[in-house]
Structures are given as structure tokens and as C-alpha cells.
Write an enzyme that holds these catalytic residues in place. Structure first.
Site, PDB file in Angstrom:
ATOM      1  N   GLN A  30       0.778  -1.286  -0.065  1.00 15.57           N
ATOM      2  CA  GLN A  30      -0.055  -0.083  -0.041  1.00 15.57           C
ATOM      3  C   GLN A  30       0.816   1.305   0.074  1.00 15.57           C
ATOM      4  OE1 GLN A  30      -2.137  -0.949   3.371  1.00 15.57           O
ATOM      5  NE2 GLN A  30      -0.371  -1.399   4.668  1.00 15.57           N
ATOM      6  N   ASP A  87      -0.094   0.644  13.269  1.00 14.27           N
ATOM      7  CA  ASP A  87       0.145   1.607  13.967  1.00 14.27           C
ATOM      8  C   ASP A  87       0.548   1.610  15.570  1.00 14.27           C
ATOM      9  OD1 ASP A  87      -2.682   2.120  15.273  1.00 14.27           O
ATOM     10  OD2 ASP A  87      -2.911   1.882  13.271  1.00 14.27           O
ATOM     11  N   GLU A 112       0.460  -8.645  11.077  1.00 11.99           N
ATOM     12  CA  GLU A 112       0.279  -7.347  10.392  1.00 11.99           C
ATOM     13  C   GLU A 112       1.111  -7.643   9.048  1.00 11.99           C
ATOM     14  OE1 GLU A 112      -0.665  -3.586  10.366  1.00 11.99           O
ATOM     15  OE2 GLU A 112       0.222  -4.224   8.362  1.00 11.99           O
ATOM     16  N   GLY A 137      -3.577 -11.798   7.833  1.00 10.49           N
ATOM     17  CA  GLY A 137      -4.217 -11.979   9.088  1.00 10.49           C
ATOM     18  C   GLY A 137      -5.190 -13.173   8.450  1.00 10.49           C
ATOM     19  N   ASP A 179      -8.318  -5.119  13.254  1.00  9.15           N
ATOM     20  CA  ASP A 179      -8.011  -3.606  13.260  1.00  9.15           C
ATOM     21  C   ASP A 179      -7.419  -3.103  11.772  1.00  9.15           C
ATOM     22  OD1 ASP A 179      -7.646  -0.764  13.496  1.00  9.15           O
ATOM     23  OD2 ASP A 179      -5.773  -0.975  14.746  1.00  9.15           O
ATOM     24  N   SER A 180      -8.280  -3.340  10.822  1.00  7.36           N
ATOM     25  CA  SER A 180      -7.771  -3.818   9.536  1.00  7.36           C
ATOM     26  C   SER A 180      -8.174  -2.258   8.640  1.00  7.36           C
ATOM     27  CB  SER A 180      -8.366  -4.636   8.803  1.00  7.36           C
ATOM     28  OG  SER A 180      -9.926  -4.435   8.727  1.00  7.36           O
ATOM     29  N   THR A 181      -7.570  -2.178   7.458  1.00 13.02           N
ATOM     30  CA  THR A 181      -7.942  -1.277   6.643  1.00 13.02           C
ATOM     31  C   THR A 181      -9.412  -1.545   5.944  1.00 13.02           C
ATOM     32  OG1 THR A 181      -6.599  -2.445   5.137  1.00 13.02           O
ATOM     33  CG2 THR A 181      -5.578  -0.325   6.043  1.00 13.02           C
ATOM     34  N   ASP A 182      -9.863  -0.761   5.096  1.00  7.42           N
ATOM     35  CA  ASP A 182     -11.224  -1.105   4.715  1.00  7.42           C
ATOM     36  C   ASP A 182     -11.316  -2.307   3.637  1.00  7.42           C
ATOM     37  OD1 ASP A 182     -12.359   0.981   5.843  1.00  7.42           O
ATOM     38  OD2 ASP A 182     -11.821   2.458   4.351  1.00  7.42           O
ATOM     39  N   PRO A 199      -5.257  -4.731   0.746  1.00  8.79           N
ATOM     40  CA  PRO A 199      -4.969  -5.810   1.398  1.00  8.79           C
ATOM     41  C   PRO A 199      -5.985  -6.405   2.482  1.00  8.79           C
ATOM     42  CG  PRO A 199      -3.553  -3.985   1.988  1.00  8.79           C
ATOM     43  CD  PRO A 199      -4.244  -3.605   0.857  1.00  8.79           C
TER      44      PRO A 199
HETATM   45  N1  SAM Z   1      -7.900   2.822  12.261  1.00  6.01           N
HETATM   46  C1  SAM Z   1      -7.689   2.104  11.179  1.00  6.01           C
HETATM   47  C2  SAM Z   1      -8.788   2.463   9.899  1.00  6.01           C
HETATM   48  O1  SAM Z   1      -8.961   3.396   9.461  1.00  6.01           O
HETATM   49  O2  SAM Z   1      -9.187   1.439   8.975  1.00  6.01           O
HETATM   50  C3  SAM Z   1      -7.240   0.764  10.848  1.00  6.01           C
HETATM   51  C4  SAM Z   1      -5.520   0.876  11.093  1.00  6.01           C
HETATM   52  S1  SAM Z   1      -4.243  -0.056  10.956  1.00  6.01           S
HETATM   53  C5  SAM Z   1      -3.109   0.952  10.383  1.00  6.01           C
HETATM   54  C6  SAM Z   1      -4.672  -1.211   9.521  1.00  6.01           C
HETATM   55  C7  SAM Z   1      -3.578  -2.119   9.400  1.00  6.01           C
HETATM   56  O3  SAM Z   1      -4.322  -3.157   8.862  1.00  6.01           O
HETATM   57  C8  SAM Z   1      -2.648  -1.584   8.252  1.00  6.01           C
HETATM   58  O4  SAM Z   1      -1.452  -1.384   9.107  1.00  6.01           O
HETATM   59  C9  SAM Z   1      -2.416  -2.826   7.139  1.00  6.01           C
HETATM   60  O5  SAM Z   1      -1.263  -2.912   6.808  1.00  6.01           O
HETATM   61  C10 SAM Z   1      -3.236  -4.019   7.995  1.00  6.01           C
HETATM   62  N2  SAM Z   1      -3.624  -4.918   7.288  1.00  6.01           N
HETATM   63  C11 SAM Z   1      -4.490  -4.839   5.891  1.00  6.01           C
HETATM   64  N3  SAM Z   1      -4.814  -5.750   5.413  1.00  6.01           N
HETATM   65  C12 SAM Z   1      -4.244  -7.100   6.204  1.00  6.01           C
HETATM   66  C13 SAM Z   1      -3.940  -8.322   6.230  1.00  6.01           C
HETATM   67  N4  SAM Z   1      -4.824  -9.008   5.293  1.00  6.01           N
HETATM   68  N5  SAM Z   1      -3.603  -8.932   7.346  1.00  6.01           N
HETATM   69  C14 SAM Z   1      -2.894  -8.332   8.381  1.00  6.01           C
HETATM   70  N6  SAM Z   1      -2.834  -6.813   8.187  1.00  6.01           N
HETATM   71  C15 SAM Z   1      -3.302  -6.342   7.330  1.00  6.01           C
END
Ligand code: SAM
Length: 295
Positions: free
Chosen positions: A43, A98, A117, A150, A167-170, A174
Site C-alpha cells: 500500500q 500503528d 500485520e 491475517g 483493526d484492518s484497513t477497509d 490488502p
Molecule cells: N484505524 C484504521 C482504519 O481507519 O481503518 C486501521 C488502522 S491499521 C493502520 C490497519 C492495518 O491493517 C494496516 O497497518 C494494514 O497494513 C493492516 N492490514 C491490512 N490488511 C491486512 C491483512 N490482510 N492482514 C494483516 N494486516 C492487514
């Protein structure tokens, strides 16, 4: 008629609208100072400072948090499931690079904390440039960090974690695999008998567009499922945001306020003074949902 305004993209951050996932409205943040911009295998990472919001982390052009509101998100996603559980020993955090969830989790007397992560660079960059988020929690002796997807990681566990925090992204990039039925099944399987999970979902304004579908899939696995409300001023539309708490045996909405208050006091002790948003009453208030969002 309104005067046409042109904004210079070197001075403004425009959050990407996600057609089909989010309503097509977008937010603009004034960039006071660019702190970091780079691309990883997974990303784009952008850190900048914005007036009124302080330092902001964006992944793939989507705001993850700002300095002024990250505590709201991190306190609710961590303390609500952990304090709903009678005696959590083993926690898994999926995503959360984070370090905000870990910062809150280490306040609990847990035996083991696992974090998986996908993107090592998010952790490294956030530790260096946004240290106020993890506050040193990555060096906690109980924490083991794995760098992997994950969904694959959790698929190897059975009856192992008391609490899982996603606590993932949208559901794009990924993070997409963490919004699939097979993932929710794996979370259910990886949890112990009284296990509780919480999933970050999206903005309530997009409830009918996307959230209701995921919540109904989660309901196919877990006995107790509740949307959880919180306000994140830096998020899309400055809107009310939605997590989903899902529990196998314990109803997180039916525990008494006194029980939650007692657990908070016994488990966190003086550290409970560090909380700025979560209280035992917020625990319950966040699970009362307006009629149109009930499902
Ligand atoms: N507060 C947040 C939000 O606005 O959605 C989420 C914060 S945190 C930074 C999200 C993390 O999820 C990122 O660091 C990203 O790299 C991780 N991530 C995304 N897809 C993932 C996966 N398939 N397995 C593990 N981690 C993942």
C-alpha cells in the site's frame, strides 16, 4: 451560484472516495507539512500534518486516524471486547500496525498478545514518525508480532484466543480478505469457548451500502452480534463510525455496568486514568443503535 474553487493537490489531501464501498463524497485536509510519503509492497503510506487535526496517517489515500481522535477508536476497539470477557489471557490483534490497539491492550493483565500485520513497514514507520500512537508498547515482553496476511495466520488456530481484535484497513486492497465469510469462520474457530471478536467496519452513512451485508454474515457464525457506534471526526464525512462486536457465549450488552466498572478498576488499576473516551457507560451507550441501523 457558488464561486468555483480550485485546490492545489500539493497543499491539500483529498481522501479517495470508494464507489460501491463508500458514498461518493470526499474530504479534503489542508496539508500544513508533509512528513512521509512512500509505497510498500502492499500500500501507499502518507503521513502529514493538518491544521486542527495534527499528524494524520493515510494508507492508500484513506485516513486511518488523526492525532486528535485516534484514542477514541483505539480505546473502544480494545477495551470493549477485553472487558466483556470474564478473564482474557490470550489476545490476537489482526492489522493495527500503528500500535494504537497494542498501546491500549498492554494496560490489561493479559498473558500473551499476538499481533499479525501484513505490512512490516507500517509498524516501522509509525514507530519512528508517529510514536505517540504505540507509546513504546511494541517492546512489551508479552507481545509477539508476525508479518503475514491475517486471514492465513488465523486459519492455523483452533480454540486458542480469548479475544480477537480486527483493526484492518477497509474492504479494498490488502484488507479485503478480512471481510470475507471464510475469514469470519476462521475467527470463530480460533476463539475459545467464551471468545469475543471485534471487527472494524466502516461509516454508518454506508450502512445500507455495505455494512448490513457483513454484519449479517457475521451473525451466521456468532450468537451475539452488535454494531458499536463511535464518532471519528477525521473519518469520511466526519461521521459516526461502526465496529461490530461478536461473541460466542457472553452477551456484551447484558453484562451489568457495575461488572464492567469493577473489571476496569481491577484489571487496569491506575492505568484506567489514562483513558479519555471509554467508560463503563460508553461501553453500553455505544451498542444502542438507531432503528434504521438495527439488523
Ligand atoms: N484505524 C484504521 C482504519 O481507519 O481503518 C486501521 C488502522 S491499521 C493502520 C490497519 C492495518 O491493517 C494496516 O497497518 C494494514 O497494513 C493492516 N492490514 C491490512 N490488511 C491486512 C491483512 N490482510 N492482514 C494483516 N494486516 C492487514
Amino acid at each position: 451560484m457558488n464561486k468555483k474553487i480550485t485546490l492545489d493537490s500539493r497543499e491539500w489531501f483529498f481522501e479517495t472516495p470508494l464507489p460501491g464501498v463508500r458514498r461518493c463524497k470526499f474530504d479534503a485536509f489542508k496539508i500544513e507539512k508533509d512528513i512521509y510519503y512512500g509505497k510498500t509492497e502492499f500500500q501507499k503510506i502518507h503521513i502529514f500534518k493538518s491544521p486542527g487535526f495534527g499528524r494524520i496517517l493515510a494508507l492508500d489515500n484513506i485516513i486511518q486516524f488523526s492525532e486528535i481522535d485516534e484514542f477514541i477508536y483505539h480505546e473502544v476497539i480494545t477495551h470493549l471486547p477485553l472487558l466483556s470477557h470474564p478473564s482474557p489471557q490470550r489476545l490476537l490483534v489482526i492489522g493495527g500496525g500503528d500500535g494504537g490497539v497494542i498501546r491500549e491492550a498492554v494496560k490489561h493483565p493479559l498473558e500473551e498478545i499476538y499481533q499479525v500485520e501484513i505490512d512490516r513497514q507500517v509498524i516501522e514507520i509509525c514507530k519512528k514518525l508517529l510514536p505517540f500512537v504505540s507509546k513504546g508498547a511494541f517492546s512489551d515482553k508479552r507481545l509477539r508480532v508476525y508479518f503475514e496476511d491475517g486471514r492465513r495466520f488465523i486459519g492455523r488456530y483452533d480454540n486458542f484466543f480469548d479475544v480477537v481484535i480486527v483493526d484492518s484497513t477497509d474492504p479494498v486492497g490488502p484488507g479485503k480478505v478480512l471481510f470475507r465469510s471464510d475469514f469470519y469462520r476462521s475467527v470463530y474457530k480460533a476463539l475459545t469457548r467464551e471468545g469475543i471478536a471485534i471487527f472494524q467496519m466502516g461509516a454508518f452513512i454506508d450502512f445500507d451500502l455495505i455494512l448490513r451485508r457483513f454484519i449479517n454474515i457475521i451473525k451466521g457464525f456468532f450468537k451475539y452480534v452488535y454494531p458499536v457506534r463511535l464518532c471519528m471526526p477525521s473519518y469520511s464525512c466526519g461521521s459516526e463510525y461502526c465496529f461490530v462486536v461478536a461473541s460466542k457465549k457472553i452477551d456484551p450488552h447484558k453484562i451489568s455496568v457495575n461488572t464492567i466498572a469493577r473489571r476496569l478498576n481491577n484489571r487496569l488499576g491506575k492505568k484506567s486514568k489514562t483513558l479519555r473516551y471509554y467508560t463503563p457507560l460508553i461501553h453500553f451507550a455505544s451498542m444502542y443503535i438507531p432503528k434504521l441501523w438495527q439488523c
